[in-house]
Structure formats: structure tokens, C-alpha cells
Design a protein around this motif. Structure first.
Motif, PDB file in Angstrom:
ATOM      1  N   ILE A 257       0.815  -1.219   0.000  1.00 52.77           N
ATOM      2  CA  ILE A 257       0.000   0.000   0.000  1.00 52.77           C
ATOM      3  C   ILE A 257       0.848   1.269   0.000  1.00 52.77           C
ATOM      4  O   ILE A 257       0.356   2.352  -0.327  1.00 52.77           O
ATOM      5  CB  ILE A 257      -0.991  -0.038   1.194  1.00 52.77           C
ATOM      6  CG1 ILE A 257      -2.184   0.889   0.928  1.00 52.77           C
ATOM      7  CG2 ILE A 257      -0.299   0.290   2.515  1.00 52.77           C
ATOM      8  CD1 ILE A 257      -3.404   0.560   1.750  1.00 52.77           C
ATOM      9  N   ASN A 258       2.132   1.134   0.363  1.00 51.76           N
ATOM     10  CA  ASN A 258       2.984   2.323   0.331  1.00 51.76           C
ATOM     11  C   ASN A 258       3.466   2.677  -1.082  1.00 51.76           C
ATOM     12  O   ASN A 258       4.087   3.728  -1.284  1.00 51.76           O
ATOM     13  CB  ASN A 258       4.157   2.164   1.296  1.00 51.76           C
ATOM     14  CG  ASN A 258       3.698   2.294   2.746  1.00 51.76           C
ATOM     15  OD1 ASN A 258       3.366   3.384   3.187  1.00 51.76           O
ATOM     16  ND2 ASN A 258       3.625   1.185   3.461  1.00 51.76           N
ATOM     17  N   THR A 261      -0.570   3.318  -7.058  1.00 53.53           N
ATOM     18  CA  THR A 261      -1.272   2.390  -7.954  1.00 53.53           C
ATOM     19  C   THR A 261      -1.632   3.105  -9.237  1.00 53.53           C
ATOM     20  O   THR A 261      -1.554   4.333  -9.328  1.00 53.53           O
ATOM     21  CB  THR A 261      -2.597   1.894  -7.336  1.00 53.53           C
ATOM     22  OG1 THR A 261      -3.582   2.909  -7.541  1.00 53.53           O
ATOM     23  CG2 THR A 261      -2.465   1.593  -5.869  1.00 53.53           C
ATOM     24  N   ALA A 263      -4.487   3.537 -10.161  1.00 51.44           N
ATOM     25  CA  ALA A 263      -5.708   4.327  -9.939  1.00 51.44           C
ATOM     26  C   ALA A 263      -5.402   5.787  -9.635  1.00 51.44           C
ATOM     27  O   ALA A 263      -6.282   6.638  -9.680  1.00 51.44           O
ATOM     28  CB  ALA A 263      -6.520   3.723  -8.790  1.00 51.44           C
ATOM     29  N   ILE A 264      -4.141   6.074  -9.309  1.00 49.26           N
ATOM     30  CA  ILE A 264      -3.778   7.468  -9.012  1.00 49.26           C
ATOM     31  C   ILE A 264      -3.240   8.116 -10.284  1.00 49.26           C
ATOM     32  O   ILE A 264      -2.305   7.609 -10.887  1.00 49.26           O
ATOM     33  CB  ILE A 264      -2.735   7.549  -7.874  1.00 49.26           C
ATOM     34  CG1 ILE A 264      -3.269   6.816  -6.642  1.00 49.26           C
ATOM     35  CG2 ILE A 264      -2.419   8.999  -7.553  1.00 49.26           C
ATOM     36  CD1 ILE A 264      -2.301   6.795  -5.488  1.00 49.26           C
TER      37      ILE A 264
ATOM     38  N   LEU B 151      -4.243   9.568  -1.015  1.00 52.41           N
ATOM     39  CA  LEU B 151      -4.336   9.162  -2.423  1.00 52.41           C
ATOM     40  C   LEU B 151      -3.910   7.712  -2.611  1.00 52.41           C
ATOM     41  O   LEU B 151      -4.535   6.963  -3.375  1.00 52.41           O
ATOM     42  CB  LEU B 151      -3.475  10.090  -3.292  1.00 52.41           C
ATOM     43  CG  LEU B 151      -4.039  11.500  -3.485  1.00 52.41           C
ATOM     44  CD1 LEU B 151      -3.037  12.386  -4.211  1.00 52.41           C
ATOM     45  CD2 LEU B 151      -5.365  11.460  -4.261  1.00 52.41           C
ATOM     46  N   LYS B 152      -2.872   7.288  -1.909  1.00 52.21           N
ATOM     47  CA  LYS B 152      -2.419   5.890  -2.044  1.00 52.21           C
ATOM     48  C   LYS B 152      -3.476   4.923  -1.529  1.00 52.21           C
ATOM     49  O   LYS B 152      -3.804   3.928  -2.185  1.00 52.21           O
ATOM     50  CB  LYS B 152      -1.109   5.679  -1.278  1.00 52.21           C
ATOM     51  CG  LYS B 152       0.107   6.162  -2.044  1.00 52.21           C
ATOM     52  CD  LYS B 152       1.380   5.945  -1.224  1.00 52.21           C
ATOM     53  CE  LYS B 152       2.607   6.380  -2.043  1.00 52.21           C
ATOM     54  NZ  LYS B 152       3.795   6.549  -1.173  1.00 52.21           N
ATOM     55  N   ILE B 153      -4.012   5.196  -0.345  1.00 54.98           N
ATOM     56  CA  ILE B 153      -4.970   4.250   0.259  1.00 54.98           C
ATOM     57  C   ILE B 153      -6.252   4.200  -0.572  1.00 54.98           C
ATOM     58  O   ILE B 153      -6.773   3.126  -0.892  1.00 54.98           O
ATOM     59  CB  ILE B 153      -5.251   4.621   1.734  1.00 54.98           C
ATOM     60  CG1 ILE B 153      -3.973   4.460   2.564  1.00 54.98           C
ATOM     61  CG2 ILE B 153      -6.375   3.747   2.306  1.00 54.98           C
ATOM     62  CD1 ILE B 153      -4.034   5.076   3.960  1.00 54.98           C
ATOM     63  N   GLY B 155      -6.529   5.029  -3.714  1.00 55.79           N
ATOM     64  CA  GLY B 155      -6.172   4.441  -5.013  1.00 55.79           C
ATOM     65  C   GLY B 155      -6.132   2.929  -4.950  1.00 55.79           C
ATOM     66  O   GLY B 155      -6.661   2.231  -5.821  1.00 55.79           O
ATOM     67  N   HIS B 156      -5.508   2.381  -3.903  1.00 56.75           N
ATOM     68  CA  HIS B 156      -5.475   0.919  -3.742  1.00 56.75           C
ATOM     69  C   HIS B 156      -6.878   0.356  -3.543  1.00 56.75           C
ATOM     70  O   HIS B 156      -7.198  -0.706  -4.069  1.00 56.75           O
ATOM     71  CB  HIS B 156      -4.579   0.536  -2.563  1.00 56.75           C
ATOM     72  CG  HIS B 156      -3.121   0.512  -2.902  1.00 56.75           C
ATOM     73  ND1 HIS B 156      -2.500  -0.598  -3.424  1.00 56.75           N
ATOM     74  CD2 HIS B 156      -2.171   1.469  -2.815  1.00 56.75           C
ATOM     75  CE1 HIS B 156      -1.203  -0.319  -3.636  1.00 56.75           C
ATOM     76  NE2 HIS B 156      -0.978   0.924  -3.266  1.00 56.75           N
ATOM     77  N   ALA B 157      -7.716   1.066  -2.776  1.00 50.53           N
ATOM     78  CA  ALA B 157      -9.077   0.574  -2.543  1.00 50.53           C
ATOM     79  C   ALA B 157      -9.866   0.556  -3.852  1.00 50.53           C
ATOM     80  O   ALA B 157     -10.635  -0.379  -4.113  1.00 50.53           O
ATOM     81  CB  ALA B 157      -9.790   1.438  -1.508  1.00 50.53           C
ATOM     82  N   LEU B 158      -9.662   1.567  -4.709  1.00 53.42           N
ATOM     83  CA  LEU B 158     -10.331   1.576  -6.012  1.00 53.42           C
ATOM     84  C   LEU B 158      -9.796   0.456  -6.903  1.00 53.42           C
ATOM     85  O   LEU B 158     -10.547  -0.170  -7.652  1.00 53.42           O
ATOM     86  CB  LEU B 158     -10.133   2.932  -6.711  1.00 53.42           C
ATOM     87  CG  LEU B 158     -10.980   4.081  -6.168  1.00 53.42           C
ATOM     88  CD1 LEU B 158     -10.503   5.417  -6.747  1.00 53.42           C
ATOM     89  CD2 LEU B 158     -12.461   3.864  -6.487  1.00 53.42           C
ATOM     90  N   ILE B 183       2.713   3.919   5.721  1.00 51.76           N
ATOM     91  CA  ILE B 183       1.403   3.409   6.128  1.00 51.76           C
ATOM     92  C   ILE B 183       1.608   2.010   6.708  1.00 51.76           C
ATOM     93  O   ILE B 183       2.252   1.163   6.080  1.00 51.76           O
ATOM     94  CB  ILE B 183       0.455   3.303   4.909  1.00 51.76           C
ATOM     95  CG1 ILE B 183       0.305   4.655   4.216  1.00 51.76           C
ATOM     96  CG2 ILE B 183      -0.905   2.727   5.338  1.00 51.76           C
ATOM     97  CD1 ILE B 183      -0.216   4.547   2.771  1.00 51.76           C
TER      98      ILE B 183
END
Lengths: 277, 277
Positions: A257-258, A261, A263-264, B151-153, B155-158, B183
Motif C-alpha cells: 500500500i505504500n 497504484t 488508480a492514481i 491518495l495511495k490508500i 487508489g489501492h481501494a479503487l 502506512i
């Protein structure tokens, strides 16, 4: 148990004048010394609310002859906190019971339940605690079939204690002509409320909404609270205070998670987005 | 991800005018199409409350240029329900984010948290959901160090979704001169609030109480949210909706709870107790 009678705190979320709490007080007097601290008005649907933005009122009332009883302006969780720290002067009760709620608190409803928020608040304080609910929303339901099970469950909790970090969520089927069956230890059914909103106009032409909903249970397990109730049994679910889902921690570690992705968006598109905000 | 931008619902419990939700809206606009439905006033400490005894109001507001935004008279959980069923016409968002809360929601505070009640409500509906909280109670805190982690968290969830029945509880340390670290995926610390009540008299001579308290953490584990924050890391706890404590079900079976215990008085003494009631 010692010769001294156990100290039992009784609360609820339907308010101190409800029939359910009167029933519970009468039963608990058979097991110990009873103190009542309950909301002065109905608090249903309050979840685990506490009152931090406004002051609390607490008044002695004479509703239960011979008993120390107080009505509180706050939520069920507030009642437990005020009872312990003010009414009982930091003496811990031996048991906290909440209810009997006029309505079901099975399955996911435990999260919305004021009845259970009082029990969970007591469990946080390390006190054995039980929430009792009857699956009947009437103002004046028949609680008589629940008496024996309430005495048994509270009696066992006084004798064995309740493991640390756990509160019992007990639901009874409504009274019918069929005899109540046994108490079953259950898991929370994986069911949910499907909300419905009724949109209306007030006398000034402005919209408002009433929320209601229907309970949807697709969980076919025979070890759930809902299944036990369908068999005319009493359902006891041990509820924990630690919400951590330990099973998925390792799965989440594999997400890295660090790292960023796909998605960003790229930094360039982010800059564009910022300017258009 | 498809070409179509993901639909992201943003809510909070500090109210729609708080700085935290403005920050979150701006960040989510970098990831998708944003809709805002948030309380019209602060709701802190509301736990998982829902509004069933009074009607709800929902008004379109013009606080976020170019965005569809509504303020709601209800709780954070109400906002999610109204957003899904009324504003989005039963279209599910791809992600629900709540916050950024002005204050910590670590450890046992998750149970009292309006921020997390919105995320948990979304998870009940099967929607990936995250609550974000900054461990700083100021009205105007500095959120700038949290942007990249949010944004990372999100983004990963998406990208991965979030496992069914789970919501993420994310807490950030307050901004200091030290750089924010990584994180960490954590468990909920076994800590609690030790309440304090400040008893005062109103101008009419009647008592009232302000509740406050101090946070007590005796949990020395290095895998907790509190420990991660102490290391200037962001703490992510996956929270489940099933409160059942499966570990103790077999222990409870051994209680033979359907049998009477010594804690229940004999029928004769019960009769005496009843007459004295």
C-alpha cells in the motif's frame, strides 16, 4: 458467590418508563441489589453515541419503590458512564443489564442498538454486561416467557463472569402460543436493513424524509441468531469490542500500500485537477 | 480501471463546512467523480446513530464549485443511506470516504466515531469504504502531510476493492517538523477512555455534568494503531462488521446455560422478593 448481594446496574434505551426496564428490574431484584440509571426519553437508533457537545442532566426518580433510580438526559452509553463514575462513586457493579428492548437487536442491528451500546460500554469498563431484546415492537408486549431465560443467563454471568472484552447480545422471540425453546449460543447473522425513504412535503412546501426499511437475511446458516429465533429459541451472541479483522491483515500486506497504484493519476493530471478546483 | 471515472461519495461527521472534508473532496477529485452528502452540523460522538424517530432534511448546497453536494440534518450513517438511495438513485458509488476527521479515531474510539459509522454503513451496503482521521482536534489543522497517503490508500481501494464486510479505519499523526513515515496495517489497540465528569450548577441552581476523559493505553503491542502513530506512521486498521467473538463460543457451550445456577435464588426467596417489590 459471597454472602453480600451482587450489585446490578439496570439501564435501557427505550427510556426509564418503558415496560421492558420495569420487567428487568423486577427480575434482577431476585439476583442482587439493583441500581437503575436510564434515559429520560427513548433513544432508539442511537448506536454507540455519547454526549460530549452538551451537558448532561441526572435526576433521582421515585419510579421503583425501595430502589435507587436516576433518569439521565443522555444516551444509554452516557447512563453507564454516569452510573459508574457518579452514582456508584467508581464502585464497579457486578453486572450491567440493558433492556428489555421493545424490538429486535439481532444481526447487523447490534451496530445501531442503544440497548447493546450500554452493554458494550460496560464491557469496555471490564464489567460483565448483557443486552436483552424482545422481537416485538409493541408498547405493551408480553415479556412473561422471557423471565426464566433472563434469570438463567444473568445467573450464569454472575457465577462465571463474562470473558474480558465481550458483551452478550440476547434476543427473545415474541410471545406466541408455542412454548419458548432453549437458549442457543449463536453467531451474528450476515443480514442487513434495506432502507426505504418516504419523501413528503411539510406545510411550507419543503421536502423531508422518513427513513424506514425492511430486514433482508440471505444467511442460511443454522448457527445464527436469526435461525435460533426462527426455531422459537432464545439467541445469545457473544460480541467483542475489537473490530480488527485479523484474517485480512496478511492479504492487505500483499497490496504494498505504500506504493502508488494505477488508480492514481499522473502528477500532470493532478496539477490540472487542482487548477480546475 | 475503466475509462469512466469512478464515483466517489464523500461525507464526514464534523459537518459539511469543516476544513477536513474540503481537503478530502479536493483529493478525491483527483481520483474520480465526487458527490458530497454530509451533515449540516457537527455530529462528533454520535457512534453508529441513525435517525428513525424524526424526519430528515436534505438540501443542495453550493459549497464545492462544479460538484453535486448536499447537506443533511442527520448523522453520518444517515448521509450514506440518503446518498445511496435518494441522491444516487440506488447507483452504488465505487468508494465512500469519510473525514478527514478533526481528531483521533484510534483504538476503542472506533465505536464512538461518527466518521467510522459512515464508512461502516457503506461497508454494510457492500461498498468499499474508508474513514480518515487526523490526530489533531484543532479547528484549522494542517492536513498537508496526509495527502499522499490518502491518495495511495484510496487508489489501492479503487484498484483492489476492499474485502466484503470490512471498512478501513485510517488515522494520521498530527503534523510536526518530523517527516511522516509509512502506512502500516495494524490492529486496534486495547485501550480505553477513562471518563471524568465536571459537575456544575446552572444559573437556576440545578446540577449538570460535562463529560470529558483521558485516553488510557496499557497495550504494549507493536502491531497496534497507537504504536504506529507513536512512530509517526499512518495507521490503517481493517474493521469488520461481524461482532461475534467466535473464540469464546465453545467456552460458553460448556456453561450449560440452560441449567439453573447457584446464583439464582430458590423459588421461596424469589416469592419473598416479588412480594416486597
Amino acid at each position: 458467590m459471597s454472602e453480600q448481594k451482587p450489585l446490578i446496574l439496570v439501564t435501557n434505551d427505550d427510556g426509564i418508563t418503558a415496560k421492558g426496564i420495569r420487567t428487568l428490574v423486577e427480575l434482577m431484584q431476585q439476583l442482587g441489589e439493583v441500581v437503575v440509571v436510564a434515559p429520560n426519553s427513548p433513544q432508539s437508533g442511537m448506536g454507540h453515541a455519547i454526549t460530549i457537545a452538551s451537558p448532561l442532566r441526572l435526576n433521582k426518580v421515585d419510579l421503583f419503590p425501595g430502589l435507587s433510580a436516576y433518569e439521565c438526559s443522555g444516551t444509554p452509553a452516557d447512563c453507564v458512564k454516569l452510573a459508574k463514575h457518579f452514582v456508584l462513586k467508581d464502585r464497579n457493579p457486578d453486572l450491567v443489564v440493558s433492556g428489555i428492548n421493545h424490538g429486535s437487536n439481532t444481526s447487523i442491528s447490534v451496530l445501531y442498538s442503544g440497548t447493546m451500546s450500554a452493554a458494550i460500554e460496560a464491557a469496555i469498563e471490564g464489567i460483565p454486561a448483557i443486552g436483552f431484546s424482545l422481537c416485538d415492537y409493541a408498547h405493551d408486549p408480553d415479556f412473561s416467557h422471557t423471565h426464566d431465560h433472563i434469570l438463567k443467563i444473568a445467573g450464569h454471568a454472575l457465577e462465571h463472569g463474562i470473558p474480558k472484552g465481550v458483551a452478550f447480545n440476547v434476543n427473545f422471540p415474541s410471545k406466541t402460543d408455542l412454548p419458548l425453546q432453549e437458549i442457543r449460543i449463536c453467531r451474528q447473522a450476515d443480514a442487513r436493513w434495506q432502507e426505504e425513504f418516504d419523501q413528503r412535503k411539510d406545510p411550507y412546501g419543503r421536502s423531508y424524509f422518513w427513513m424506514s426499511g425492511k430486514f433482508v437475511n440471505d444467511d442460511t446458516g443454522q448457527d445464527t441468531d436469526e435461525f435460533a429465533l426462527s426455531q422459537n429459541c432464545t439467541a445469545l451472541v457473544p460480541c467483542q469490542l475489537d473490530l480488527t479483522d485479523y484474517k485480512i491483515i496478511s492479504e492487505l500486506q500483499s497490496w504494498n500500500i505504500n506504493e502508488r497504484t494505477a488508480a492514481i493519476p499522473s502528477p500532470e493530471s493532478v496539477e490540472t485537477a487542482k487548477r480546475s478546483f
